[in-house]
Design a protein around this motif. Structure first.
Motif, mmCIF file in Angstrom:
data_model
loop_
_atom_site.group_PDB
_atom_site.id
_atom_site.type_symbol
_atom_site.label_atom_id
_atom_site.label_comp_id
_atom_site.label_asym_id
_atom_site.label_seq_id
_atom_site.Cartn_x
_atom_site.Cartn_y
_atom_site.Cartn_z
ATOM 1 N N MET A 20 -0.545 -3.516 -0.956
ATOM 2 C CA MET A 20 -2.318 -4.077 -1.483
ATOM 3 C C MET A 20 -2.316 -5.252 -0.703
ATOM 4 O O MET A 20 -1.729 -6.013 0.052
ATOM 5 C CB MET A 20 -2.120 -4.215 -2.871
ATOM 6 C CG MET A 20 -2.380 -3.456 -3.244
ATOM 7 S SD MET A 20 -2.445 -3.508 -5.560
ATOM 8 C CE MET A 20 -1.179 -4.558 -5.666
ATOM 9 N N VAL A 21 -3.868 -5.453 -0.638
ATOM 10 C CA VAL A 21 -3.655 -6.746 0.336
ATOM 11 C C VAL A 21 -3.388 -7.910 0.556
ATOM 12 O O VAL A 21 -2.841 -8.382 1.536
ATOM 13 C CB VAL A 21 -5.704 -6.911 0.413
ATOM 14 C CG1 VAL A 21 -6.236 -7.857 1.332
ATOM 15 C CG2 VAL A 21 -7.007 -5.926 0.303
ATOM 16 N N GLN A 22 -3.586 -8.386 -0.915
ATOM 17 C CA GLN A 22 -2.776 -9.771 -1.084
ATOM 18 C C GLN A 22 -1.433 -9.633 -0.946
ATOM 19 O O GLN A 22 -0.471 -10.672 -0.579
ATOM 20 C CB GLN A 22 -3.298 -10.452 -2.789
ATOM 21 C CG GLN A 22 -2.710 -11.881 -2.615
ATOM 22 C CD GLN A 22 -3.964 -12.530 -3.956
ATOM 23 O OE1 GLN A 22 -4.534 -12.608 -4.083
ATOM 24 N NE2 GLN A 22 -2.793 -13.077 -4.424
ATOM 25 N N ASP A 23 -0.332 -8.799 -0.255
ATOM 26 C CA ASP A 23 0.739 -8.608 0.173
ATOM 27 C C ASP A 23 0.842 -9.961 0.941
ATOM 28 O O ASP A 23 2.131 -9.706 1.517
ATOM 29 C CB ASP A 23 1.130 -7.937 0.458
ATOM 30 C CG ASP A 23 1.774 -6.645 -1.509
ATOM 31 O OD1 ASP A 23 2.920 -7.936 -1.925
ATOM 32 O OD2 ASP A 23 1.669 -5.624 -2.071
ATOM 33 N N ILE A 24 -0.113 -9.934 1.829
ATOM 34 C CA ILE A 24 -0.375 -10.733 3.624
ATOM 35 C C ILE A 24 0.224 -11.788 3.263
ATOM 36 O O ILE A 24 0.739 -12.046 4.338
ATOM 37 C CB ILE A 24 -1.267 -9.885 3.749
ATOM 38 C CG1 ILE A 24 -1.146 -10.010 5.600
ATOM 39 C CG2 ILE A 24 -2.712 -10.993 3.779
ATOM 40 C CD1 ILE A 24 -2.517 -9.484 6.042
ATOM 41 N N VAL A 25 -0.212 -12.440 2.064
ATOM 42 C CA VAL A 25 0.222 -14.074 2.173
ATOM 43 C C VAL A 25 1.836 -13.475 1.577
ATOM 44 O O VAL A 25 2.596 -15.156 1.022
ATOM 45 C CB VAL A 25 -0.919 -14.609 1.900
ATOM 46 C CG1 VAL A 25 -2.321 -14.312 1.991
ATOM 47 C CG2 VAL A 25 -0.400 -13.980 -0.585
ATOM 48 N N ARG A 26 2.498 -12.684 1.121
ATOM 49 C CA ARG A 26 4.071 -13.376 0.339
ATOM 50 C C ARG A 26 4.636 -13.036 1.568
ATOM 51 O O ARG A 26 4.688 -12.926 2.672
ATOM 52 C CB ARG A 26 4.413 -12.283 -0.534
ATOM 53 C CG ARG A 26 4.590 -10.610 0.405
ATOM 54 C CD ARG A 26 5.461 -10.500 -1.197
ATOM 55 N NE ARG A 26 4.476 -9.347 -2.322
ATOM 56 C CZ ARG A 26 5.029 -9.665 -3.151
ATOM 57 N NH1 ARG A 26 6.114 -10.328 -3.721
ATOM 58 N NH2 ARG A 26 4.487 -9.216 -4.456
ATOM 59 N N GLU A 27 5.935 -13.679 1.680
ATOM 60 C CA GLU A 27 6.869 -14.064 2.763
ATOM 61 C C GLU A 27 7.118 -13.017 3.377
ATOM 62 O O GLU A 27 7.460 -11.460 2.670
ATOM 63 C CB GLU A 27 8.218 -14.533 1.991
ATOM 64 C CG GLU A 27 8.517 -15.136 3.027
ATOM 65 C CD GLU A 27 10.619 -15.846 2.508
ATOM 66 O OE1 GLU A 27 10.303 -16.420 1.159
ATOM 67 O OE2 GLU A 27 11.245 -15.340 3.132
ATOM 68 N N GLY A 28 7.043 -12.672 5.044
ATOM 69 C CA GLY A 28 7.136 -11.508 5.690
ATOM 70 C C GLY A 28 5.835 -10.284 5.968
ATOM 71 O O GLY A 28 6.369 -9.161 5.462
ATOM 72 N N GLY A 29 4.821 -10.904 4.164
ATOM 73 C CA GLY A 29 3.876 -10.014 4.367
ATOM 74 C C GLY A 29 3.606 -9.356 4.982
ATOM 75 O O GLY A 29 2.286 -8.215 5.026
ATOM 76 N N GLU A 30 3.007 -10.111 6.386
ATOM 77 C CA GLU A 30 2.011 -9.414 7.373
ATOM 78 C C GLU A 30 2.729 -7.823 7.908
ATOM 79 O O GLU A 30 1.902 -6.669 8.017
ATOM 80 C CB GLU A 30 2.294 -10.078 8.634
ATOM 81 C CG GLU A 30 0.915 -9.795 9.146
ATOM 82 C CD GLU A 30 0.980 -10.387 10.723
ATOM 83 O OE1 GLU A 30 0.769 -11.678 10.647
ATOM 84 O OE2 GLU A 30 0.861 -10.209 12.214
ATOM 85 N N ALA A 31 4.071 -7.308 7.140
ATOM 86 C CA ALA A 31 4.753 -6.073 8.295
ATOM 87 C C ALA A 31 4.157 -5.354 6.548
ATOM 88 O O ALA A 31 3.709 -4.063 6.869
ATOM 89 C CB ALA A 31 5.988 -6.141 7.687
ATOM 90 N N ALA A 32 4.041 -6.101 5.383
ATOM 91 C CA ALA A 32 3.615 -5.275 4.115
ATOM 92 C C ALA A 32 2.490 -4.222 4.653
ATOM 93 O O ALA A 32 2.217 -3.033 4.090
ATOM 94 C CB ALA A 32 3.530 -5.638 3.335
ATOM 95 N N ALA A 33 1.391 -5.083 5.120
ATOM 96 C CA ALA A 33 -0.018 -4.778 5.066
ATOM 97 C C ALA A 33 0.369 -4.168 6.208
ATOM 98 O O ALA A 33 -0.649 -3.391 6.181
ATOM 99 C CB ALA A 33 -1.005 -6.417 5.330
ATOM 100 N N ALA A 34 0.874 -4.475 7.456
ATOM 101 C CA ALA A 34 0.222 -3.661 8.479
ATOM 102 C C ALA A 34 1.296 -2.311 8.121
ATOM 103 O O ALA A 34 -0.073 -0.828 9.082
ATOM 104 C CB ALA A 34 1.045 -4.273 9.929
ATOM 105 N N ARG A 35 2.311 -2.294 7.262
ATOM 106 C CA ARG A 35 2.637 -0.511 7.371
ATOM 107 C C ARG A 35 1.951 -0.200 5.777
ATOM 108 O O ARG A 35 1.050 1.601 6.710
ATOM 109 C CB ARG A 35 3.408 -0.890 5.617
ATOM 110 C CG ARG A 35 4.153 0.257 5.414
ATOM 111 C CD ARG A 35 5.647 0.210 4.864
ATOM 112 N NE ARG A 35 6.226 -1.045 5.163
ATOM 113 C CZ ARG A 35 6.648 -2.284 4.920
ATOM 114 N NH1 ARG A 35 6.562 -1.955 3.264
ATOM 115 N NH2 ARG A 35 7.398 -2.587 5.186
#
Lengths: 274, 274
Positions: free
Chosen positions: A122-137
Motif C-alpha cells: 500500500m501507499v504508506q509502505d513507502i516510508v517503511r525501511e526499504g519501502g520504496e521497493a514495495a511501492a515500486a512493485r
C-alpha cells in the motif's frame, strides 16, 4: 497518463508517504489522485465511517481512475465493506483494487462483487525501511501488470490475507468461496498462541476444507510471557493436517518491503456468489 | 462429601491456588480431586494436548466425581475440545462443568454434547485480588446450586463467553445454537479496536441474528497508540443495531472477583444439535 485513486478505508495516511508515492508514480508514468479523506482523523479512523465510505464510493465511480490503491491498513475497512459494494457505481468493476492487512475486508467484499482485486503493498509502505521497493512493485503491477511483482509459484486461483483479518471475516458474508484455490496468510505483531487460535478458527470452518492448499507468509510474532514452544510454521502445518488441507510451504508476503502481489480470481457471475 | 474434579485444559495451575481452594472447598463440604496434570508444563500449556485430553477424559469418566471445575484459562482448550466429547464416557453427562475465559471452547463442546455447563469463576481466581469471594461463589453454586451465585436478571436460556473465545468458535462445529437465548460477553486485555473487530465478526454471523439479546460484561481494555474514540459499550450497541439484535445492557461477568455464574441451557437431544 494512468490515474490511480488513493483512499484510506482504515487509518490516516502520512503526508510524506503520499508525497513520496506521488513522485515515484510519475516515474512509472502514473498520477496519484489522493483523496483529501486520506488525511482526516476521527478517533482510530481516517474520518468517520460515512466519510471513508463516501470517499471510496466517489473514487469507485470516477471513470478517469483506472485503479484504486489503498493508502494503508490499521483497522476499520470492515465497517464500510458491505456498504461499499451495494448498488455498485458504473465503472467500479473496470478498476483494479490493491491493498492488504486491514484492507483485506474490502478486498473480500470487492472480490465477491466481481471486481479485480489483489493483495499487495500500500501507499504508506513507502516510508517503511526499504519501502520504496514495495511501492515500486505495486506501481509496476498497477501500471504494466509486471509479472516480476507477483508472488512466485502461483499456479491457479489464489487468495491472500492477513490472518486475523481472515479470521474476522470467516463465516460472515465477506468470506470468499475458496473451492480449489490456494490461500496465503501472513501475520504481524501477534503472539504465537494467537496465531494458533486464529488458525484453529480458520481451519475449523467448513469453507476451509475446500482449499487446494495453504501457504504461510512471514509472521512477525510478538513475544509472550509464556513461550509457546512451537514456531508459526509448525502451528500452520498442525492445523492443515487437522483440516485435511495440504500445507504448501512458505509465501513471500508479509508486513514488510518484500511483500509480493497476489491477485485474486475474478468472479464472472458475482450474483451467484453473493 | 461431594467430590469436585480439577483439570487444567489450558495453562498450568499455581500450587498455592490449588491449596487455598482445597481449604475453602472443605468449608463448603466438598473435596477437590486435583489431577496432577494441572501442574504440568509443556510450552504454553499444562502438558501436551494428549496429557490434557487424557486427564479431562479420566475425570469425565470418574463416577465418584460430581462436577468438573476447570483450573484456569490462558489458551489451549480449543485444541482438545472436539476430542473431549467424542464417544462420551459413561457418567460424563451426570456432571456439572464450570469455567470461563479460554475454557469457553470446552463449555461450548460439552454443551453441544448435552452436558450441564456454566460460565463462572475458576480455581485460580482464588489468588486474584478479592478472589476468595469468586471461588466461594463457584463452590456455593457447585455444592448447593446457590441462586445468589448467579448472574442477576437471567430469565430464559443464556450463554456467556469471553469475546475473543466466542469469535474463535463462531462458524466452527463448536458454535452453539443461539436461537431465542441471550448472550453475555466479556473481555480482558484487548484494545477497543479489537473488541470492535471481534463484535463485527460475531454479530455478522448468520447464527447471531437468532439471539434474543446481547448483554455486555466488563471489558478491561488495553490502551492503544491510537485512542479508539468510543467505549466498549457504544461499540456493542452499534453492532447490535447493525445485526438487528437488541442490546440488553450490562452483565455482572468479567475477569475479576465479581464474575457471576451463567448456566447454559441443557440440550435434551444432543444428536440433533451436533
Amino acid at each position: 497518463m494512468m490515474r490511480i485513486g488513493i483512499v484510506a478505508p482504515s487509518c490516516p495516511l502520512k503526508r510524506e508517504a503520499a508525497q513520496q508515492a506521488q513522485a515515484l508514480a510519475r516515474v512509472h508514468g502514473a498520477e496519484l489522485v489522493v483523496h483529501p479523506q486520506c488525511f482526516l482523523e476521527d478517533g482510530h479512523f481516517a474520518g468517520s465511517d460515512a466519510a471513508r465510505l463516501s470517499a471510496l464510493r466517489e473514487m469507485m465511480a470516477d471513470e478517469t481512475v483506472a485503479a484504486i490503491w489503498f493508502a494503508r491498513g490499521g483497522y476499520g475497512s470492515n465497517r464500510i465493506a458491505r456498504q461499499a459494494v451495494q448498488d455498485l457505481p458504473a465503472g467500479a468493476l473496470n478498476k483494479t483494487y490493491l491493498g492488504y492487512s486491514d484492507g483485506g475486508f474490502l478486498l473480500a467484499a470487492l472480490h465477491k462483487a466481481g471486481a479485480r482485486v489483489a493483495h499487495g503493498p500500500m501507499v504508506q509502505d513507502i516510508v517503511r525501511e526499504g519501502g520504496e521497493a514495495a511501492a515500486a512493485r505495486a506501481l509496476a503491477w498497477l501500471t504494466s501488470s509486471d509479472p516480476a511483482a507477483l508472488e512466485q509459484g502461483l499456479d491457479g486461483p489464489a487468495f491472500a490475507f492477513n490472518l486475523v483479518v481472515l479470521s474476522s471475516l470467516m463465516g460472515t458474508p465477506l468470506q470468499p468461496d475458496f473451492t480449489g484455490a490456494e490461500l496465503l496468510v501472513e501475520e504481524v505483531d501477534e503472539e504465537v498462541y494467537r496465531i494458533d487460535r486464529f488458525l484453529f478458527h480458520v481451519t475449523s470452518q467448513p469453507g476451509f476444507a475446500a482449499l487446494r492448499q495453504l501457504r504461510l507468509g512471514r509472521c512477525r510474532v510478538r513475544e509472550n510471557d509464556r513461550p509457546f514452544g512451537q514456531a508459526a510454521e509448525a502451528v500452520a502445518r498442525y492445523w492443515c493436517e487437522q483440516a485435511g488441507v495440504p500445507f504448501g510451504g512458505r509465501a513471500d508476503i508479509g508486513h514488510d518491503a518484500d511483500n509480493r502481489i497476489v491477485p485474486f480470481p475474478v468472479i464472472k457471475d458475482p450474483a451467484r456468489h453473493s
